[in-house]
Design a protein around this motif. Structure first.
Motif, mmCIF file in Angstrom:
data_model
loop_
_atom_site.group_PDB
_atom_site.id
_atom_site.type_symbol
_atom_site.label_atom_id
_atom_site.label_comp_id
_atom_site.label_asym_id
_atom_site.label_seq_id
_atom_site.Cartn_x
_atom_site.Cartn_y
_atom_site.Cartn_z
ATOM 1 N N ARG A 49 0.765 -1.340 -0.099
ATOM 2 C CA ARG A 49 -0.117 0.121 0.103
ATOM 3 C C ARG A 49 0.741 1.367 0.119
ATOM 4 N N SER A 91 -0.439 -5.673 3.455
ATOM 5 C CA SER A 91 -1.920 -5.889 3.919
ATOM 6 C C SER A 91 -1.563 -7.066 5.187
ATOM 7 N N ARG A 142 -2.986 -4.595 8.964
ATOM 8 C CA ARG A 142 -3.764 -4.185 7.787
ATOM 9 C C ARG A 142 -3.160 -2.495 7.389
ATOM 10 N N THR A 168 -1.833 0.955 5.495
ATOM 11 C CA THR A 168 -2.688 1.608 4.459
ATOM 12 C C THR A 168 -1.541 2.887 3.862
ATOM 13 N N THR A 178 -3.409 2.704 9.149
ATOM 14 C CA THR A 178 -3.865 1.376 9.369
ATOM 15 C C THR A 178 -5.454 1.385 9.079
ATOM 16 N N SER A 179 -5.927 0.099 8.830
ATOM 17 C CA SER A 179 -7.144 0.035 8.238
ATOM 18 C C SER A 179 -8.408 0.301 9.447
ATOM 19 N N THR A 228 -10.112 4.544 9.653
ATOM 20 C CA THR A 228 -9.574 4.009 8.195
ATOM 21 C C THR A 228 -8.761 4.910 7.677
ATOM 22 N N ARG A 234 -6.253 6.537 5.170
ATOM 23 C CA ARG A 234 -6.089 6.171 3.607
ATOM 24 C C ARG A 234 -4.658 6.860 3.205
ATOM 25 N N THR A 272 -8.500 10.253 5.928
ATOM 26 C CA THR A 272 -9.276 8.909 6.073
ATOM 27 C C THR A 272 -10.563 8.889 5.359
ATOM 28 N N GLU A 273 -11.206 7.729 5.406
ATOM 29 C CA GLU A 273 -12.313 7.513 4.617
ATOM 30 C C GLU A 273 -13.477 8.492 4.653
ATOM 31 N N HIS A 322 -7.942 10.340 -0.408
ATOM 32 C CA HIS A 322 -7.135 9.469 -1.039
ATOM 33 C C HIS A 322 -5.496 9.611 -1.111
ATOM 34 N N ARG A 328 -0.041 0.218 -6.819
ATOM 35 C CA ARG A 328 -0.632 0.840 -5.807
ATOM 36 C C ARG A 328 0.225 2.155 -5.231
#
Length: 376
Positions: free
Chosen positions: A64, A79, A105, A107, A121-122, A146, A148, A162-163, A188, A313
């Motif tokens: 990632r 991941s 996980r 990111t 992290t996720s 989450t 990103r 984040t998301e 993103h 990625r």
């Protein structure tokens, strides 16, 4: 075993030459030895190429993010945990052997000027690695856990995408910059350019944060698509913008110029961008491998040329001058320049079996090959 395009016989990668090459790579990475970048004058297929996977010590083949800390180590977020690369091998960190990591996980990564490494992290927010210890520094204070994107700016502020929005860590505290109830404001990518100006790629377009004011750009302003996944600078003050799936765009003097597959891109979904020290713009795509934009022309490097996976990625230029590529399932790839440039059938020779060479009075080089005569 990992692939070795070295031009020197060492089929098993375990001979004395391989050990010396690994040692030199390790010293170059850790000591930050000045090196040339990727020469834009040669074909993309003429760079050296190497691949590292779980067979070589990576915890997972889905990568990632990549970063390099002040001490020279290259860090790889996967991941399945965090890997530290010294040019020879990987040291792997997971919650099992590094309890403060809390989540395997991973990111996003950002290397700060104080030597610390920030890890997204996720599900556990942001972890900081400093002085050999992992510590969670932001979780419940974020719009969501989450993460990103991360960016450590020139003033020492760490930006956290984040998301559901954007935050920043400053003076030991987390502050919300903006947030949303859905993923339209999900972040993103982050990019500081120039110093003091932060660019933010979101699901709903591009945002510019300067002196506390936020300016937004969308398809209404000429962008090819609203979801912005990657950002990079240009040599003359322009900003490159990668959208998914609208293609590539450049913001120059307040106007967008767009590029798609019709202009030579291999895929319109752009996930990663990086401008290297020699002026090449590298473009990681979601299915078309990596593209290079140089002298107004797109060329590509894909699985047919040896790339381990078509989905790129993340992209990172190391201090040693090579380009590191994180893939969605093919591990870590490295493209590097060589003093000796190889020319083969992948470029334009009729055969790789060259049996005679002659340079005429005019400077042209004639090659007798297994499939006819070629002139360079």
């Amino acid at each position: 075993m990992c692939r070795r395009d070295l031009g020197v016989p060492d089929p098993d990668g375990v001979g004395p030459y391989s050990h010396m090459r690994r040692l030199l790579l390790a010293l170059t990475i850790l000591m930050g030895t000045p090196a040339w970048g990727l020469d834009p004058k040669v074909a993309i297929t003429q760079y050296g190429h190497e691949v590292w996977t779980t067979a070589n010590g990576l915890p997972h083949n889905s990568i990632r993010a990549i970063a390099q800390t002040r001490d020279g180590y290259l860090w790889v977020a996967t991941s399945g945990g965090l890997a530290r690369f010294d040019g020879v091998g990987f040291t792997v960190f997971t919650p099992a052997n590094a309890p403060g990591l809390m989540d395997d996980r991973l990111t996003a990564l950002a290397a700060a000027s104080d030597g610390s490494l920030w890890i997204g992290t996720s599900g556990a927010g942001v972890i900081r690695y400093r002085d050999g210890k992992f510590q969670q520094v932001a979780a419940s204070e974020l719009p969501d856990r989450t993460v990103r994107a991360l960016w450590a700016d020139s003033a020492g502020v760490v930006w956290i995408g984040t998301e559901l929005g954007l935050s920043k860590y400053e003076g030991g505290k987390v502050g919300i910059v903006f947030r949303g109830g859905d993923r339209q404001l999900g972040v993103h990518c982050l990019f500081e350019y120039p110093a003091g100006t932060m660019w933010v790629g979101t699901n709903s377009g591009l945002k510019k944060i300067e002196h506390g004011a936020i300016t937004s750009y969308t398809v209404k302003d000429g962008m090819p698509g609203n979801p912005v996944w990657a950002l990079a600078d240009g040599p003359n003050g322009e900003l490159w913008v990668g959208t998914r799936p609208g293609g590539l765009s450049v913001l120059r003097n307040g106007h967008f110029r767009n590029y798609t597959e019709r202009d030579g891109l291999t895929h319109n979904a752009i996930i990663a961008l990086k401008r290297d020290r020699d002026g090449n713009l590298w473009i990681g795509t979601d299915g078309g491998g990596v593209n290079r934009f140089s002298n107004g022309k797109f060329t590509s490097y894909q699985t047919r040329e040896g790339l381990s996976n078509q989905v790129i990625r993340c992209l990172y230029e190391g201090r040693e001058g090579s380009l590191w590529l994180g893939t969605a399932g093919g591990g870590l790839n490295q493209l590097k320049d060589y003093r000796i440039v190889v020319r083969s059938m992948r470029e334009d020779l009729p055969s790789d079996a060259v049996r005679s060479i002659y340079q005429d009075a005019g400077g042209d080089v004639w090659l007798g090959t297994g499939n006819g005569v070629a002139r360079i």
